[in-house]
Design an enzyme around this catalytic site. Structure first.
Site, mmCIF file in Angstrom:
data_model
loop_
_atom_site.group_PDB
_atom_site.id
_atom_site.type_symbol
_atom_site.label_atom_id
_atom_site.label_comp_id
_atom_site.label_asym_id
_atom_site.label_seq_id
_atom_site.Cartn_x
_atom_site.Cartn_y
_atom_site.Cartn_z
ATOM 1 N N TRP A 34 -10.877 -6.113 -2.795
ATOM 2 C CA TRP A 34 -9.675 -6.633 -2.134
ATOM 3 C C TRP A 34 -9.603 -8.185 -2.531
ATOM 4 O O TRP A 34 -8.753 -8.263 -3.204
ATOM 5 C CB TRP A 34 -10.040 -6.517 -0.672
ATOM 6 N N ASP A 43 0.851 -1.118 -0.124
ATOM 7 C CA ASP A 43 0.072 -0.026 -0.142
ATOM 8 C C ASP A 43 0.787 1.229 0.024
ATOM 9 O O ASP A 43 0.751 2.177 -0.739
ATOM 10 C CB ASP A 43 -0.941 0.097 1.156
ATOM 11 N N ARG A 79 4.949 4.335 6.498
ATOM 12 C CA ARG A 79 4.360 4.067 7.770
ATOM 13 C C ARG A 79 4.415 2.786 8.390
ATOM 14 O O ARG A 79 4.797 1.890 7.714
ATOM 15 C CB ARG A 79 3.014 4.791 7.825
ATOM 16 N N ASP A 80 3.747 2.592 9.208
ATOM 17 C CA ASP A 80 3.718 1.321 10.075
ATOM 18 C C ASP A 80 2.709 0.499 9.388
ATOM 19 O O ASP A 80 2.021 -0.401 9.961
ATOM 20 C CB ASP A 80 3.138 1.422 11.780
ATOM 21 N N GLU A 81 2.758 0.112 8.120
ATOM 22 C CA GLU A 81 1.957 -0.749 7.410
ATOM 23 C C GLU A 81 2.901 -1.477 6.227
ATOM 24 O O GLU A 81 3.550 -2.590 6.433
ATOM 25 C CB GLU A 81 0.646 -0.119 6.620
ATOM 26 N N ASP A 97 -5.677 -2.508 -3.001
ATOM 27 C CA ASP A 97 -4.710 -1.517 -3.653
ATOM 28 C C ASP A 97 -3.959 -1.885 -5.033
ATOM 29 O O ASP A 97 -3.898 -1.323 -6.181
ATOM 30 C CB ASP A 97 -3.479 -1.177 -2.742
ATOM 31 N N HIS A 138 1.063 6.261 -2.199
ATOM 32 C CA HIS A 138 0.095 5.082 -2.440
ATOM 33 C C HIS A 138 -0.156 4.888 -3.956
ATOM 34 O O HIS A 138 -0.553 5.802 -4.217
ATOM 35 C CB HIS A 138 -0.949 5.550 -1.581
ATOM 36 N N GLU A 198 -2.382 8.993 -0.827
ATOM 37 C CA GLU A 198 -3.499 7.981 -0.414
ATOM 38 C C GLU A 198 -4.761 8.761 -0.747
ATOM 39 O O GLU A 198 -5.711 8.268 -0.965
ATOM 40 C CB GLU A 198 -3.001 7.713 0.893
HETATM 41 C C1 BGC Z 1 -4.184 1.086 3.491
HETATM 42 C C2 BGC Z 1 -5.039 0.686 2.370
HETATM 43 C C3 BGC Z 1 -5.638 -0.361 2.293
HETATM 44 C C4 BGC Z 1 -6.707 -0.337 3.606
HETATM 45 C C5 BGC Z 1 -7.737 -1.212 3.652
HETATM 46 C C6 BGC Z 1 -5.190 0.991 4.848
HETATM 47 O O1 BGC Z 1 -4.318 1.212 5.750
HETATM 48 O O2 BGC Z 1 -3.041 1.727 3.485
HETATM 49 O O3 BGC Z 1 -4.350 1.324 1.178
HETATM 50 O O4 BGC Z 1 -5.988 -1.081 1.243
HETATM 51 O O5 BGC Z 1 -6.089 0.179 4.727
HETATM 52 O O6 BGC Z 1 -8.293 -1.217 4.979
#
Ligand code: BGC
Length: 826
Positions: free
Chosen positions: A413, A347, A351-353, A360, A646, A625
């Site tokens: 998704w 994504d 950040r913390d992901e 995405d 993003h 984003e």
């Molecule tokens: C991500 C998104 C993702 C979404 C779905 C986000 O935190 O960055 O791009 O698809 O969460 O929950």
């Protein structure tokens, strides 16, 4: 090649705690003089840096990337013949925490796979008459060195004083190191599971400044994924701290809001023995700016480089426009793809992901296949998806799945399981892609079918809906204005049809019938629930119209009305963005495919926030984003979902390739395609080039002296249908492989800004301040005392020239001429 599922790794004797140093592994070995070849196969649970006789092996970074480690761990084999010599040799490896051990997700959960970094390697020494193998086992010793701690989100702390000199060479005294501990791991080891992550270009700083609070800030001019490489001379023990960020505050300080909890901070402690060059190896950052603290003396441009890092992929697509804003928008899409193809498609990288969010990728898939050869990265990712789907019974929302919550089937998704293989098949024409993914594609639709109500509507359960609709409340990005079950059911028709088509390609006739019928049932249910007989969509919104238009859910008459209504809706929001993940990739296509190309262009070229071009006007170098992640005053939109990198909404580039450049694939593998650019947006030239599996396809047009010049390249083995834009005879021509050109005069007046004419609706004239002032002056003269401005607002749709109809006949021509001259003299 797959080997035994049970593999022995080696590790330190205890689990690793947060902030622990990285384990260093080593072992010595002897080589006889008649060596023919030496190869090293290596991987890790964590991130591995292998060495032979003190030399770094290969140029892969962040190895072995991220796969579903519980099932598949990628290995890489390197030829190390040149690195070894007869006599005593040594092999070594540092293993950082990486994805397998370190913190992941916003909960910063550790030990998602293993509780400690672990190494697996096989060194094979081949002689003329024999082969010897050295494997990672208890004969290795483990110690520590300069890597004091490392985390993908946290950054790396490296103390050069702590690096044991010569640790990866023969003769090093490792008597204080411990024997390595075996760690049994149940997963397949797979050679070359995914392409390596490698360094690409190194960016030179564009500015080094001092912030109002006195901090040194380096601007690399571009948001990227990677790290800073530094070269420094200073005294031993000096600490240099590098903090990374995508943005500066309006005051000029580092803005770390878009990182959320990721510290993204590297620390380097100098050894102090002359010039030292260092870059981190066990982390990466999504950044444009770095704040540097502790630098000895004055920081110079040549002391730093930003190293761009992502998976190795062949570039396949290019786009250019005479409008610099559109070219930059496209460049931003490209950079967001580069920044988010670091091992797996993520994504965001800052950040913390940094997770493999499926929605995405699904939204971005058509754009990604145009820009790069994605078979390696996405082929591996789809295998992980299928394995984890099989294990849990549902397609995880992120692949690999490390989410704190469990997933359930959700449109856009989860259905990447169907749409991505289908998209890859369309692009590359390789049936193997469909064969491999077919069980996963079927499993997804089989999972969803029982969730439908009696009529066939997908009308219950969690959905992301039109995720990040700008009108959704900040606290609920899934709560956009478009009914989430409208989104879910529309996407389900699309994916079920794709599956039916895949069944057809694979010769599975029964499946084809079954899925065609299911798609029909859901389509009927959709129409009953959401579409009036005239084609109005319940839950009116741009996404609400774009989906049924693009997924062929309407009959012809309804489609026409829906297109018209969509054009009205985008106009009502003044061509700002009012769509989220589900609708944004489709809204421009939906407009142009129903004859509203001009509205699509207006949407694309609006610069007011939030819009496609607004970020470009704010200096964006990647796709955000949210289109308004940064507000006009330079502050970050305080929603917690404001990554500046993003790729998902960069899906609009697909329209740019197909409709501006004009290249549209019409059969799998590009055997046939169309070239049909649509002029607009004030552009005078544009091009799209794509390296198809058959070779280069190109469409390039420009307006020269009122004529249109179109140059087309069709690769060998392909044929193309050419529809030169605004051709006087409405030409449509089939061409075979080769280079082809057309030149013809455009309709008179083409290319004049906005092309205002007496046929233009009043509201368009009003948008052009100078034209409107001129027109008002004329109208006041001809209609003294009439409140013209008020009339303008309710006569918006009326063509300017129609006003002349209100005049007695003998004055009409005068008024027309006066209006025309007001337009001409602006
Ligand atoms: C991500 C998104 C993702 C979404 C779905 C986000 O935190 O960055 O791009 O698809 O969460 O929950």
């Amino acid at each position: 090649m797959m080997t035994n599922h049970t593999t022995t790794f080696i590790s330190a004797s205890a689990p690793s705690g947060e902030g622990d140093p990285a384990p260093y592994f080593r072992r010595e070995f002897r080589v006889d003089p008649d060596l023919r070849e030496a190869t090293l196969t290596v991987t890790a649970l964590g991130i591995v840096e292998p060495y032979v006789n003190g030399a770094r092996v290969g140029d892969e970074v962040l190895a072995p990337g991220w796969t579903s480690y519980r099932h598949r761990v990628g290995t890489r084999t390197h030829d190390v013949t040149e690195l070894v010599a007869a006599g005593g040799n040594a092999i070594g490896a540092i293993v950082g925490e990486g994805w397998a051990v370190g913190a992941l997700t916003w909960e910063n959960n550790r030990h998602n796979y293993a509780d400690r970094p672990a190494l697996h390697l096989t060194l094979t020494l081949r002689y003329d008459d024999r082969a010897e193998t050295i494997s990672s086992d208890e004969s290795f010793t483990v110690g520590t060195g300069a890597v004091l701690s490392s985390g993908l989100y946290a950054g790396e702390h490296y103390d050069a004083r702590a690096e044991p000199s010569g640790w990866a060479e023969a003769g090093f005294d490792d008597s204080a190191w411990q024997p390595a501990t075996p760690l049994v791991w149940n997963a397949e080891l797979i050679d070359d599971a995914a392409p390596p992550i490698v360094r690409h270009e190194a960016l030179v700083p564009v500015a080094i400044t001092t912030s109002p609070s006195g901090r040194t800030i380096v601007d690399f001019g571009q948001i990227l994924s990677g790290w800073v490489r530094l070269t420094v001379t200073g005294e031993t023990g000096r600490l240099i701290t590098l903090r990374h960020a995508e943005l500066l505050t309006p005051e000029g300080e580092l803005e770390t809001e878009t990182l959320r909890s990721a510290a993204a901070t590297d620390r380097y402690v100098l050894r102090g023995e002359g010039a030292e060059t260092w870059e981190p190896r066990f982390t990466f950052h999504g950044f444009r700016y770095a704040e540097i603290e502790g630098w000895p003396g004055t920081l110079e441009i040549d002391d730093l480089r930003a190293v761009v890092v992502h998976s190795e992929m062949e570039r396949r697509g290019w786009f250019e426009s005479s409008d610099p804003l559109l070219s930059r928008l496209h460049e931003n899409v490209l950079w967001s793809m580069r920044g988010n193809f670091v091992g797996v498609p993520t994504d965001c990288p800052q950040r913390d992901e940094r997770l493999g969010w499926t929605g995405d990728m699904n939204a971005f898939a058509p754009t990604s296949t145009f820009l790069y050869d994605v078979r390696g990265v996405l082929g591996s990712w789809l295998q992980d998806l299928a394995i984890e789907q099989h294990e849990t019974g549902t397609v995880p929302w992120t692949v690999p799945d490390v989410l704190p919550t469990s997933s359930s089937a959700a449109a856009l998704w989860s259905d990447v399981a169907v749409s991505l293989p289908w998209q890859l098949y369309q692009e590359y024409g390789e049936i193997g892609i469909l064969e491999r993914s077919y069980p996963s594609m079927v499993a997804y639709i089989d999972e969803v079918e029982p969730l439908l109500d009696d009529d066939g509507l997908w009308g219950s359960g969690f959905q992301f809906g039109d995720w990040l609709d700008p009108d959704a409340p900040a606290s609920n990005p899934a709560g956009g204005k478009t009914d989430r079950y409208l989104v879910a059911s529309a996407y389900l028709v699309k994916t079920t049809r794709e599956l039916a088509s895949a069944a057809h390609v694979l010769g599975r006739a029964d499946d084809e019938v079954r899925f065609t019928e299911l798609a029909q049932r859901v389509r009927d249910a959709f129409r009953n629930e959401f579409v009036t007989s005239n084609g109005r969509i319940i839950s009116e919104s741009a996404t609400g119209y774009a989906l049924p238009i693009m997924f062929d859910l309407l009959d012809d008459r309804q489609r026409e009305l829906a297109g018209r209504r969509l054009a009205e809706i985008v106009e009502a929001s003044d061509y700002t963005i009012a769509t989220g993940f589900a609708g944004t990739p489709l809204v421009t296509h939906a407009l142009s495919s129903t004859g509203h190309t001009e509205a699509a262009y207006r949407l694309l070229t609006q610069t007011k926030s939030p819009s496609f071009l607004y970020p470009v006007t704010m200096g964006a170098t990647t796709i955000w984003e949210r289109w308004d992640s940064v507000l006009p005053d330079g502050r970050v939109n305080a929603t917690g979902m404001t990554s500046l990198n993003h790729y998902a909404l960069g899906a609009v580039a697909d329209w740019m390739h197909q409709n501006i450049g004009g290249l549209r694939r019409t059969s799998p593998g590009w055997k046939t395609f169309t070239v049909a650019p649509e002029l607009g947006g004030g552009q005078t030239a544009a091009s799209a080039r794509h390296l198809t599996p058959l070779g280069l396809a190109e469409s390039r047009w420009q307006v020269i002296d009122g004529a249109l010049v179109l140059d087309v390249i069709v690769p060998d083995g392909a044929s193309a249908t050419i529809r030169p834009p605004l051709h006087p005879d409405g030409l449509e021509q089939e061409v075979a492989a080769g280079s082809h050109s057309w030149r013809y005069d455009l309709p008179l007046g083409f290319g004049k800004e906005d092309q205002l004419s007496l046929q233009s609706p009043l509201k368009d004239v009003q948008r052009d301040e100078t034209a409107w002032a001129g027109v008002l002056a004329v109208l006041r003269r001809f209609f003294p005392g009439v409140p013209i401005e008020a009339a303008g607002s309710h006569l918006g749709g009326v063509p300017l020239g129609m006003l002349a109809e209100r005049m007695p006949e003998e004055h009409r021509e005068h008024l027309r001429a006066a209006l025309q001259s007001a337009l001409d003299t602006r």
